[in-house]
Design an enzyme around this catalytic site. Structure first.
Site, PDB file in Angstrom:
ATOM      1  N   ARG A  35       1.746   4.666   6.106  1.00 12.65           N
ATOM      2  CA  ARG A  35       0.400   4.837   5.593  1.00 12.65           C
ATOM      3  C   ARG A  35      -0.642   4.753   6.696  1.00 12.65           C
ATOM      4  O   ARG A  35      -1.833   4.846   6.417  1.00 12.65           O
ATOM      5  CB  ARG A  35       0.125   3.745   4.574  1.00 12.65           C
ATOM      6  CG  ARG A  35      -0.261   4.260   3.202  1.00 12.65           C
ATOM      7  CD  ARG A  35      -0.541   3.055   2.351  1.00 12.65           C
ATOM      8  NE  ARG A  35      -1.107   3.364   1.092  1.00 12.65           N
ATOM      9  CZ  ARG A  35      -0.414   3.604  -0.015  1.00 12.65           C
ATOM     10  NH1 ARG A  35       0.897   3.641   0.018  1.00 12.65           N
ATOM     11  NH2 ARG A  35      -1.029   3.815  -1.142  1.00 12.65           N
ATOM     12  N   ARG A  57      -5.555   7.328 -15.348  1.00 14.33           N
ATOM     13  CA  ARG A  57      -4.362   6.484 -15.271  1.00 14.33           C
ATOM     14  C   ARG A  57      -4.728   5.013 -15.518  1.00 14.33           C
ATOM     15  O   ARG A  57      -3.961   4.275 -16.121  1.00 14.33           O
ATOM     16  CB  ARG A  57      -3.719   6.626 -13.884  1.00 14.33           C
ATOM     17  CG  ARG A  57      -2.466   5.795 -13.725  1.00 14.33           C
ATOM     18  CD  ARG A  57      -1.759   6.098 -12.419  1.00 14.33           C
ATOM     19  NE  ARG A  57      -2.355   5.387 -11.297  1.00 14.33           N
ATOM     20  CZ  ARG A  57      -1.973   5.537 -10.035  1.00 14.33           C
ATOM     21  NH1 ARG A  57      -1.031   6.389  -9.727  1.00 14.33           N
ATOM     22  NH2 ARG A  57      -2.544   4.850  -9.079  1.00 14.33           N
ATOM     23  N   ARG A 113      -3.345  -0.910 -14.182  1.00 13.35           N
ATOM     24  CA  ARG A 113      -3.085  -1.473 -12.853  1.00 13.35           C
ATOM     25  C   ARG A 113      -4.349  -2.142 -12.354  1.00 13.35           C
ATOM     26  O   ARG A 113      -5.428  -1.572 -12.448  1.00 13.35           O
ATOM     27  CB  ARG A 113      -2.692  -0.353 -11.880  1.00 13.35           C
ATOM     28  CG  ARG A 113      -1.213  -0.325 -11.590  1.00 13.35           C
ATOM     29  CD  ARG A 113      -0.835   0.870 -10.745  1.00 13.35           C
ATOM     30  NE  ARG A 113      -1.505   0.939  -9.450  1.00 13.35           N
ATOM     31  CZ  ARG A 113      -1.121   1.774  -8.491  1.00 13.35           C
ATOM     32  NH1 ARG A 113      -0.111   2.586  -8.679  1.00 13.35           N
ATOM     33  NH2 ARG A 113      -1.770   1.808  -7.357  1.00 13.35           N
ATOM     34  N   ARG A 140      -9.813   2.877  -2.127  1.00 15.50           N
ATOM     35  CA  ARG A 140      -8.480   3.381  -1.763  1.00 15.50           C
ATOM     36  C   ARG A 140      -8.557   4.794  -1.196  1.00 15.50           C
ATOM     37  O   ARG A 140      -7.809   5.144  -0.282  1.00 15.50           O
ATOM     38  CB  ARG A 140      -7.554   3.352  -2.977  1.00 15.50           C
ATOM     39  CG  ARG A 140      -6.967   1.954  -3.195  1.00 15.50           C
ATOM     40  CD  ARG A 140      -6.502   1.712  -4.610  1.00 15.50           C
ATOM     41  NE  ARG A 140      -5.493   2.627  -5.062  1.00 15.50           N
ATOM     42  CZ  ARG A 140      -5.329   2.992  -6.339  1.00 15.50           C
ATOM     43  NH1 ARG A 140      -6.123   2.509  -7.276  1.00 15.50           N
ATOM     44  NH2 ARG A 140      -4.370   3.814  -6.670  1.00 15.50           N
TER      45      ARG A 140
HETATM   46  P1  ADP Z   1      -1.507   4.640  -4.534  1.00 16.34           P
HETATM   47  O1  ADP Z   1      -1.465   5.004  -5.981  1.00 16.34           O
HETATM   48  O2  ADP Z   1      -2.880   4.204  -4.090  1.00 16.34           O
HETATM   49  O3  ADP Z   1      -0.864   5.641  -3.641  1.00 16.34           O
HETATM   50  P2  ADP Z   1       0.668   2.710  -4.147  1.00 16.34           P
HETATM   51  O4  ADP Z   1       1.274   2.382  -5.448  1.00 16.34           O
HETATM   52  O5  ADP Z   1       1.453   3.562  -3.208  1.00 16.34           O
HETATM   53  O6  ADP Z   1      -0.768   3.286  -4.411  1.00 16.34           O
HETATM   54  O7  ADP Z   1       0.276   1.357  -3.369  1.00 16.34           O
HETATM   55  C1  ADP Z   1      -0.582   0.403  -3.954  1.00 16.34           C
HETATM   56  C2  ADP Z   1      -1.129  -0.564  -2.896  1.00 16.34           C
HETATM   57  O8  ADP Z   1      -0.040  -1.198  -2.207  1.00 16.34           O
HETATM   58  C3  ADP Z   1      -1.963   0.081  -1.781  1.00 16.34           C
HETATM   59  O9  ADP Z   1      -3.303   0.275  -2.149  1.00 16.34           O
HETATM   60  C4  ADP Z   1      -1.779  -0.945  -0.653  1.00 16.34           C
HETATM   61  O10 ADP Z   1      -2.598  -2.077  -0.827  1.00 16.34           O
HETATM   62  C5  ADP Z   1      -0.342  -1.404  -0.829  1.00 16.34           C
HETATM   63  N1  ADP Z   1       0.579  -0.606   0.008  1.00 16.34           N
HETATM   64  C6  ADP Z   1       1.554   0.238  -0.428  1.00 16.34           C
HETATM   65  N2  ADP Z   1       2.208   0.800   0.599  1.00 16.34           N
HETATM   66  C7  ADP Z   1       1.632   0.302   1.729  1.00 16.34           C
HETATM   67  C8  ADP Z   1       1.842   0.487   3.115  1.00 16.34           C
HETATM   68  N3  ADP Z   1       2.785   1.333   3.579  1.00 16.34           N
HETATM   69  N4  ADP Z   1       1.066  -0.197   3.986  1.00 16.34           N
HETATM   70  C9  ADP Z   1       0.128  -1.041   3.570  1.00 16.34           C
HETATM   71  N5  ADP Z   1      -0.146  -1.255   2.271  1.00 16.34           N
HETATM   72  C10 ADP Z   1       0.593  -0.603   1.353  1.00 16.34           C
END
Ligand code: ADP
Length: 188
Positions: free
Chosen positions: A90, A129, A135, A146
């Site tokens: 990320r 969503r 969530r 985000r």
């Molecule tokens: P989104 O729907 O925003 O893509 P995810 O379900 O993938 O969300 O992730 C939710 C949260 O988990 C992110 O906003 C972050 O805080 C954390 N997160 C997930 N993957 C990572 C990562 N690779 N590095 C840092 N934080 C992460």
């Protein structure tokens, strides 16, 4: 053997499509968001450390994720069948870590797929969503944060994988099944 990285903004449909594609290809779906949410729910040490960042829409510190990714990619199913990484890397530091890790464990990523959806559609989808899944990071303020974090930290990975020569872009602003079809054609 298929190994894929899924890129895409929050709300692009990464999670849904990654899960479907993992099923149809018979490979492991590794979602860092799902793993972190499970840790938060279990109130593990990792979960407790990750939670405040997640609730604010910030990334959790890289240090919390690296061992977890190393361990997960070394598990039998991932080694023997392949994987889809959904939500990792990320940021550029995570991508560099992943490149080193894959070299270390003798694996190679085939494609990095960018699921593209215009910004205004993302907000619409995420708010929708929020009312369905409940969530804690799906409030409007956190959603906007985000998206900013995505633009600043994750979007640069599109160029990163373009330079590595493994980037593919897929239009995610279509019917769910149409997107799935396009993705399957790309990887099979
Ligand atoms: P989104 O729907 O925003 O893509 P995810 O379900 O993938 O969300 O992730 C939710 C949260 O988990 C992110 O906003 C972050 O805080 C954390 N997160 C997930 N993957 C990572 C990562 N690779 N590095 C840092 N934080 C992460």
């Amino acid at each position: 053997m298929t190994r894929l990285i899924f890129l895409g903004a929050p709300g692009a449909g990464k999670g849904t499509q990654a899960q479907l594609l993992a099923q149809s290809c018979g490979i492991a779906h590794i979602s860092t968001g799902d793993i972190l949410r499970a840790e938060v729910k279990a109130q593990s040490e990792l979960g407790l450390k990750a939670r405040s960042n997640m609730d604010k829409g910030e990334l959790v510190p890289d240090s919390l994720l690296l061992d977890m990714i190393r361990g997960r990619l070394s598990q039998a199913d991932a080694v023997s069948a392949g994987w889809i990484l959904d939500g990792f890397p990320r940021n550029v530091a995570q991508a560099e870590f992943l490149d080193r890790l894959l070299t270390d464990i003798g694996q190679k990523c085939d494609l990095a797929i960018d699921l593209h959806v215009p910004q205004e559609r993302l907000v619409e989808r995420l708010l929708n969503r929020a009312t369905i899944q409940n969530r804690p990071d799906d409030t409007e303020e956190v959603i906007r944060r985000r998206l900013v974090v995505y633009e600043e930290q994750t979007a640069p990975l599109i160029d990163y994988y373009q330079l590595e020569g493994i980037l593919r872009s897929v239009d995610g602003d279509r019917e769910l099944a149409e997107v799935t079809h396009h993705l399957e054609a790309l990887v099979k």
